[in-house]
Design an enzyme around this catalytic site. Sequence first.
Site, PDB file in Angstrom:
ATOM      1  N   ASP A  10       0.777  -1.361  -0.030  1.00  0.00           N
ATOM      2  CA  ASP A  10      -0.187   0.014   0.201  1.00  0.00           C
ATOM      3  C   ASP A  10       0.925   1.021   0.009  1.00  0.00           C
ATOM      4  O   ASP A  10       1.681   1.353   1.010  1.00  0.00           O
ATOM      5  CB  ASP A  10      -1.011  -0.112   1.290  1.00  0.00           C
ATOM      6  CG  ASP A  10      -2.146   1.054   1.112  1.00  0.00           C
ATOM      7  OD1 ASP A  10      -2.980   0.733   1.830  1.00  0.00           O
ATOM      8  OD2 ASP A  10      -1.622   2.195   0.426  1.00  0.00           O
TER       9      ASP A  10
ATOM     10  N   ASP B  94      -3.241   2.059  -5.709  1.00  0.00           N
ATOM     11  CA  ASP B  94      -2.086   2.062  -4.923  1.00  0.00           C
ATOM     12  C   ASP B  94      -1.923   1.112  -4.049  1.00  0.00           C
ATOM     13  O   ASP B  94      -1.080   0.780  -3.227  1.00  0.00           O
ATOM     14  CB  ASP B  94      -2.012   3.471  -4.162  1.00  0.00           C
ATOM     15  CG  ASP B  94      -2.728   3.227  -2.835  1.00  0.00           C
ATOM     16  OD1 ASP B  94      -3.985   2.774  -2.753  1.00  0.00           O
ATOM     17  OD2 ASP B  94      -2.021   3.861  -1.793  1.00  0.00           O
ATOM     18  N   GLU B  95      -2.903   0.016  -4.275  1.00  0.00           N
ATOM     19  CA  GLU B  95      -2.793  -1.449  -3.320  1.00  0.00           C
ATOM     20  C   GLU B  95      -2.921  -2.681  -3.888  1.00  0.00           C
ATOM     21  O   GLU B  95      -3.670  -2.649  -4.710  1.00  0.00           O
ATOM     22  CB  GLU B  95      -3.958  -0.964  -2.313  1.00  0.00           C
ATOM     23  CG  GLU B  95      -4.102  -2.125  -1.178  1.00  0.00           C
ATOM     24  CD  GLU B  95      -5.537  -1.560  -0.076  1.00  0.00           C
ATOM     25  OE1 GLU B  95      -5.989  -0.575  -0.346  1.00  0.00           O
ATOM     26  OE2 GLU B  95      -5.933  -2.622   0.420  1.00  0.00           O
TER      27      GLU B  95
END
Length: 389
Positions: free
Chosen positions: A10, A106-107
Site C-alpha cells: 500500500d 495504490d494497493e
Amino acid sequence: MSERKIIHVDMDAFYAAVEQRDNPELKGKPVVVGGSDPTRRGVVSTASYEARKFGVHSAMPLREAYRRCPEGIYLPVNMSKYRRVSQQIFDIFLEYTPLVENISLDEAFLDVTGSQRLFGSAEKIGREIKERIRKEVNLTASIGISYNKFLAKLASDLEKPDGFVVIDRSNFKRLVHPLPVKRLWGVGSRMEEKLHALGLRTIGDVAQASPLYLKKQFGVAGEQIYMLSQGIDGRPVVPEREAKSVGRETTFPDDVVDEEVLLATLMQLVEDVGFRLRRNKCWGRCVTVKVRYAGFETHTRQAQLLRQTNLETEIYTEAKKLFTHLYDGRPVRLLGVTVSQLTFSEEQQLEFFEQERQKEQALAEVTDLLRQKYGRPLVMRARGLERKE
Ligand code: TTP
Ligand code: MG
C-alpha cells in the site's frame, strides 16, 4: 500443502506523495489533493502525512479541510498521472508473480507462495519490491507479509508510512491481539460499539470469547471475526483476469449528507473501476451501486447496460441514476460501485465498437489529456457530465 505467503503493498499518501515527488517545493509540507480551490465544494482525495497532523483526511469536504489547515497546499486530482505511476508499480509486482490482486491504484495483494523458489523468501521479495519502488518510482510503499490476506493487510498498516512488517505464527499474538476490534474485517462502528458493550475491545478479547457466543450475538459476522482473531483467513488472492467483477467502495470517516460530495466520490470510484477494467482489457455489462447509511442499513441497486463498457462516462451515467434512486437523504457511511458480467475477449468486443463509440473513446482520451494538462477537479468533471446528458 506449504503455507501461503501473501504480500500486501500500500503506497503512502499516494496522490499527495506523487505531487510531492514531482514538485520538490512541496516536500515536508501539508499537501491536500482534491481540488485547487478549497473554498469551493469538493472532497479530499488524500492528504500528505504533514496535512494529516491537522486532522485532514480522505473523504473530508474540502471546506472542512481548509478550516483545519488553511496553510495547506491544495491541488487538483491528476488521475492520469497517478494511473501511470500505478501502472509502473504493478509492472514491478508482475515480475514476481502473476497472482496480483489490485484493490485500487495504490494497493495490491501478491501471492508469492510459488515465487520463492525462483526469487528467494517472501521477505526477500518484499524488501526487493519496496526498494525497487523507492529507486525506480521514487516513492515509498508500506509492505506487510503474512500467511493470509487479512494479516498481510494488517501488517502493512502497522508501521505506515514506509513500513515493513512480517506477521508469522511466532509473533502473531504479540502483534495482533492488542489491536482494537475495529481492525477486524467486517467490524464497522456499530459492531464495534456492540463489541465494546460486551466488554470486547481488542482482537485478543475476541480470540478469548466463545465462538458460539459470538455467533449468537452477531450471526455469521460473529463467526468470521472469531476466525480472523485466530489468524485464520482462507480467502485467495484473485488476479483481476479471473475476477467476476471489478468494484471499489469507500467508507467515510464521518457520515456524509452533502449530495455533491457523494456524487464527487461516486465519480472517483467510477474512475478507478473504469481504469481497472481498461487495464485488464475487459468490459462489463452490469453496474451495481451500494449505499450504506449511518445505521448500517445497506441498499444496493443494479442495472444492465445495453452493451458492455469500460468507459467511465457510461458507467457514471448509470451509477448516478442508480444512486439517485437509492439515496434518501440520510447520512451515508459507505458508497460503492461494482461492474460485473465481465468479458475479457477483445475480438468479441470489437463488434460492439461502432463509430459513435469510437468517438466516445477518443473523447475520453482527450478528456484525460486535458485533465492531465489543466488538472480539473473531479467535481467539475462530474458537473460537466451532468450537463452533457
Ligand atoms: P489510500 O491507500 O487509502 O490512502 P493513501 O495512499 O493516500 O494514504 P495511506 O495509504 O498512506 O494511508 O488510498 C490511495 C489513494 O486513493 C489516495 O492517495 C487517494 C485515493 N482515495 C480517494 O480518492 N478517496 C478516498 O476516500 C480514499 C480513501 C482514497
Ligand atoms: Mg495508500
